[in-house]
Design a protein around this motif. Structure first.
Motif, PDB file in Angstrom:
ATOM      1  N   THR A  54       0.827  -1.205   0.000  1.00 42.44           N
ATOM      2  CA  THR A  54       0.000   0.000   0.000  1.00 42.44           C
ATOM      3  C   THR A  54       0.864   1.259   0.000  1.00 42.44           C
ATOM      4  N   ASP A  55       0.235   2.393  -0.304  1.00 42.78           N
ATOM      5  CA  ASP A  55       0.959   3.662  -0.372  1.00 42.78           C
ATOM      6  C   ASP A  55       1.528   4.077   0.988  1.00 42.78           C
ATOM      7  N   ASP A  56       0.919   3.605   2.074  1.00 41.40           N
ATOM      8  CA  ASP A  56       1.419   3.958   3.405  1.00 41.40           C
ATOM      9  C   ASP A  56       2.409   2.934   3.955  1.00 41.40           C
ATOM     10  N   GLY A  57       2.893   2.031   3.087  1.00 38.62           N
ATOM     11  CA  GLY A  57       3.957   1.111   3.474  1.00 38.62           C
ATOM     12  C   GLY A  57       3.516  -0.199   4.080  1.00 38.62           C
ATOM     13  N   ARG A  58       2.216  -0.464   4.118  1.00 38.36           N
ATOM     14  CA  ARG A  58       1.738  -1.717   4.679  1.00 38.36           C
ATOM     15  C   ARG A  58       1.744  -2.814   3.616  1.00 38.36           C
ATOM     16  N   ARG A  59       1.836  -4.058   4.084  1.00 35.78           N
ATOM     17  CA  ARG A  59       1.817  -5.220   3.194  1.00 35.78           C
ATOM     18  C   ARG A  59       0.617  -6.083   3.544  1.00 35.78           C
ATOM     19  N   VAL A  60      -0.285  -6.198   2.582  1.00 35.10           N
ATOM     20  CA  VAL A  60      -1.555  -6.879   2.803  1.00 35.10           C
ATOM     21  C   VAL A  60      -1.615  -8.150   1.962  1.00 35.10           C
TER      22      VAL A  60
END
Length: 286
Positions: A96-102
């Motif tokens: 994601t753009d905020d650095g999370r990995r989903v």
């Protein structure tokens, strides 16, 4: 995300040289006009996975995962979808753009989409040949479209116990049977074969004269002896290439934010890559 933005994606696994994913995803990017997007493949095993993930920069949009990483990646993620958690298998990671990995699992809805394409949206009963991660994904898919009993045919009692546990977890009725009884599976309206290449060859002579639908998750080599026999008797056959394309469509949509993904172009790319592989004219497509 603008069409010209530089973004990266890739498929990881071990072995990985055989993967057709680059052909599918690159075809999608071209059709969608995503000129700044690239999609590669990397040989990554379980030991190397944490280091690979920690080295990802902000240009990364997502990852496709194959064996043996689908379960190993779960503790390394910030979030896992309900679908992926239901079978403890992640084949898609979105950065994601905020650095999370989903993490998500597109194999399950990909199976459903491949069957729907052949007009199969509901069955009264079904059979699964084999066990393991693909079989559990098949069980999860069937939990959404099968109204009655699901029978799984396996080689060991340990695997049988595991499939019964998956059934309880997915809240579906699962009965297990031995591999010696596997020919009985062919009387079900839908049979999903999840076994390695060659495993079902000896079962091909047992295909009945009026079979239902076979979903054989293999695509190389193709057709399998079972799929060829099934087609000869007029039964509908869904291949692993159908699954590969449909799960990749969902990955492209999640990673790029562009929907719908170009199914027709991606299928053409998959068919072309397989044709080149069969003739040996394009080693890079392996």
């Amino acid at each position: 995300m603008s069409a010209g933005a530089k973004r990266r994606a890739a498929v990881l696994g071990s072995p990985i040289a055989h993967s057709l994913s680059p052909a599918l995803h690159r075809a999608a990017y071209a059709e969608l006009g995503l000129e700044g997007w690239s999609y590669d493949r990397f040989e990554v095993d379980e030991a190397a996975l944490p280091g690979f993930l920690s080295g990802l920069g902000p240009e990364w949009a997502g990852l496709s995962l194959t064996m043996p990483l689908k379960r190993a990646v779960i503790p390394l993620l910030d979030e896992v979808s309900e679908t992926a958690a239901s079978v403890e298998a992640v084949n898609t990671v979105v950065c994601t753009d905020d650095g999370r990995r989903v993490g998500d699992n597109t194999d399950i809805p990909g199976m459903i989409a491949a069957l729907r394409e052949r007009g199969i949206t509901q069955v009264e009963s079904a059979a699964i040949l084999g066990a393991g991660a693909t079989a559990s994904s098949a069980l999860a898919a069937l939990s959404r479209i099968c109204a009655g009993e699901i029978v799984t045919y396996l080689r060991s009692e340990a695997r049988a116990a595991e499939m019964r546990q998956w059934g309880k977890r997915l809240d579906v009725e699962v009965r297990t049977a031995t591999w010696a009884e596997a020919a009985e599976a062919f009387h079900a309206p839908l049979v999903i074969a999840t076994t390695p290449a060659g495993t079902t060859d000896s079962l091909a002579p047992a295909v009945p004269e009026r079979p239902g639908t076979l979903f054989d998750v293999l695509y190389d080599p193709w057709p399998t002896e079972l799929a060829a026999r099934w087609s000869m008797f007029g039964g509908a056959v869904v291949s692993g290439l159908d699954l590969l394309v449909h799960q990749a469509v969902l990955q492209v949509e999640q990673m790029t934010g562009c929907a719908p993904a170009p199914l027709r172009a991606m299928r053409a790319a998959a068919n072309g890559a397989m044709a080149r592989r069969c003739t040996g004219s394009d080693p890079s497509s392996r």
